[in-house]
Design a protein around this motif. Sequence first.
Motif, mmCIF file in Angstrom:
data_model
loop_
_atom_site.group_PDB
_atom_site.id
_atom_site.type_symbol
_atom_site.label_atom_id
_atom_site.label_comp_id
_atom_site.label_asym_id
_atom_site.label_seq_id
_atom_site.Cartn_x
_atom_site.Cartn_y
_atom_site.Cartn_z
ATOM 1 N N UNK A 129 0.845 -1.195 0.000
ATOM 2 C CA UNK A 129 0.000 0.000 0.000
ATOM 3 C C UNK A 129 0.881 1.246 0.000
ATOM 4 N N UNK A 130 0.355 2.308 -0.564
ATOM 5 C CA UNK A 130 1.028 3.607 -0.488
ATOM 6 C C UNK A 130 0.697 4.220 0.873
ATOM 7 N N UNK A 131 1.739 4.602 1.611
ATOM 8 C CA UNK A 131 1.518 5.226 2.920
ATOM 9 C C UNK A 131 1.939 6.692 2.850
ATOM 10 N N UNK A 132 1.014 7.580 3.230
ATOM 11 C CA UNK A 132 1.267 9.017 3.268
ATOM 12 C C UNK A 132 1.321 9.452 4.727
ATOM 13 N N UNK A 133 2.410 10.056 5.107
ATOM 14 C CA UNK A 133 2.616 10.537 6.479
ATOM 15 C C UNK A 133 2.794 12.046 6.397
ATOM 16 N N UNK A 134 1.825 12.789 6.943
ATOM 17 C CA UNK A 134 1.770 14.227 6.750
ATOM 18 C C UNK A 134 1.629 14.954 8.075
ATOM 19 N N UNK A 135 2.430 15.995 8.262
ATOM 20 C CA UNK A 135 2.229 16.920 9.383
ATOM 21 C C UNK A 135 1.986 18.301 8.789
ATOM 22 N N UNK A 136 0.888 18.926 9.195
ATOM 23 C CA UNK A 136 0.521 20.247 8.709
ATOM 24 C C UNK A 136 0.715 21.246 9.849
ATOM 25 N N UNK A 137 1.339 22.386 9.524
ATOM 26 C CA UNK A 137 1.705 23.380 10.519
ATOM 27 C C UNK A 137 0.893 24.663 10.328
ATOM 28 N N UNK A 138 0.811 25.442 11.399
ATOM 29 C CA UNK A 138 0.209 26.774 11.311
ATOM 30 C C UNK A 138 1.242 27.749 10.750
ATOM 31 N N UNK A 139 0.812 28.984 10.526
ATOM 32 C CA UNK A 139 1.756 29.985 10.037
ATOM 33 C C UNK A 139 2.803 30.334 11.085
ATOM 34 N N UNK A 140 2.568 29.916 12.351
ATOM 35 C CA UNK A 140 3.550 30.113 13.415
ATOM 36 C C UNK A 140 4.356 28.840 13.686
ATOM 37 N N UNK A 141 4.257 27.879 12.774
ATOM 38 C CA UNK A 141 5.024 26.635 12.848
ATOM 39 C C UNK A 141 4.571 25.704 13.968
ATOM 40 N N UNK A 142 3.348 25.855 14.443
ATOM 41 C CA UNK A 142 2.795 24.899 15.408
ATOM 42 C C UNK A 142 2.196 23.728 14.637
ATOM 43 N N UNK A 143 2.574 22.482 14.946
ATOM 44 C CA UNK A 143 1.940 21.338 14.289
ATOM 45 C C UNK A 143 0.444 21.291 14.623
ATOM 46 N N UNK A 144 -0.379 21.254 13.594
ATOM 47 C CA UNK A 144 -1.832 21.250 13.766
ATOM 48 C C UNK A 144 -2.439 19.869 13.574
ATOM 49 N N UNK A 145 -1.822 19.060 12.718
ATOM 50 C CA UNK A 145 -2.418 17.757 12.410
ATOM 51 C C UNK A 145 -1.327 16.793 11.944
ATOM 52 N N UNK A 146 -1.374 15.578 12.477
ATOM 53 C CA UNK A 146 -0.541 14.487 11.972
ATOM 54 C C UNK A 146 -1.497 13.456 11.389
ATOM 55 N N UNK A 147 -1.349 13.213 10.104
ATOM 56 C CA UNK A 147 -2.252 12.295 9.415
ATOM 57 C C UNK A 147 -1.447 11.193 8.745
ATOM 58 N N UNK A 148 -1.872 9.956 8.958
ATOM 59 C CA UNK A 148 -1.275 8.809 8.268
ATOM 60 C C UNK A 148 -2.371 8.139 7.454
ATOM 61 N N UNK A 149 -2.150 8.043 6.154
ATOM 62 C CA UNK A 149 -3.136 7.443 5.257
ATOM 63 C C UNK A 149 -2.522 6.235 4.558
ATOM 64 N N UNK A 150 -3.307 5.187 4.408
ATOM 65 C CA UNK A 150 -2.927 4.008 3.632
ATOM 66 C C UNK A 150 -3.818 3.952 2.402
ATOM 67 N N UNK A 151 -3.216 3.797 1.230
ATOM 68 C CA UNK A 151 -3.951 3.905 -0.021
ATOM 69 C C UNK A 151 -3.655 2.709 -0.922
ATOM 70 N N UNK A 152 -4.688 2.234 -1.588
ATOM 71 C CA UNK A 152 -4.500 1.211 -2.613
ATOM 72 C C UNK A 152 -4.922 1.807 -3.944
ATOM 73 N N UNK A 153 -3.968 1.873 -4.869
ATOM 74 C CA UNK A 153 -4.194 2.515 -6.157
ATOM 75 C C UNK A 153 -4.732 1.500 -7.166
ATOM 76 N N UNK A 154 -5.901 1.779 -7.703
ATOM 77 C CA UNK A 154 -6.467 0.914 -8.739
ATOM 78 C C UNK A 154 -6.282 1.602 -10.090
#
Length: 240
Positions: free
Chosen positions: A206-231
């Motif tokens: 599976x494709x694994x996406x590991x993402x951390x999104x930050x605010x404009x002040x560099x505070x981490x707002x969200x940690x998201x891990x997604x598993x994807x199957x590409x058809x």
Amino acid sequence: MPDLETRLAARPLYLQVRDVLVQRIIVGHWKPGATLPNETQLAQQLGISIGTVRKALDLMEVERIVTRRQGRGTFVNDYASAETTFPFSMFHDSEGQRISGHKRGRSISRVQASVEEAARLGVRRGDELIRVERLRDHLDQTFMTEVCLLPAKFFTRLPEDFGSYRLSALAQLNSILVGRADERVDIALATAQSASDLGVAEGTPLLRLDRVIFSDHEDPLEWRVALCFMRNERYLVRFN
């Protein structure tokens, strides 16, 4: 702006102006889509030069906080709209059309941050996190599972349909500006649970996406891990 010139040694003046303008946007003085006063008016209000105002607005445009249109003015970007939300979802079909998929919330809970979660989200171990598990479907097939973790201290206001939230809109609701994102992409093997969710055999790559999104002040707002199957889809990154 009273005594603004006296603080030059601590922080460049145009950055101070940028902070003042952003704060006015955050507190709702200028709503998404609103037109800011022109450079001359802002300079007069703040007691500074037009050149300093222009430099602050140039930076805000680079940061995607505002859009400047020749002959029309400077507009506050609407971070909840599809046009200005950062394209964190890069899936496209065989014809090149972007796919966001239909989100289905599976569970929402409040948990205490583990050591790893605390490190990724810039909080202390044991701090409260909001955990959201959800699925994304396309053409009646699930192609992605997601686990999202958000520091509860930043998100005191939650919409009724929180399970299908979009971070840009959630941040806007809580007077936060979204900044950059760091994304890692690798391969993971399907566990029994993810195989069942995605309709594949256990052990399927599976494709694994590991993402951390930050605010404009560099505070981490969200940690998201997604598993994807590409058809029939592909993961496309487009550089401008």
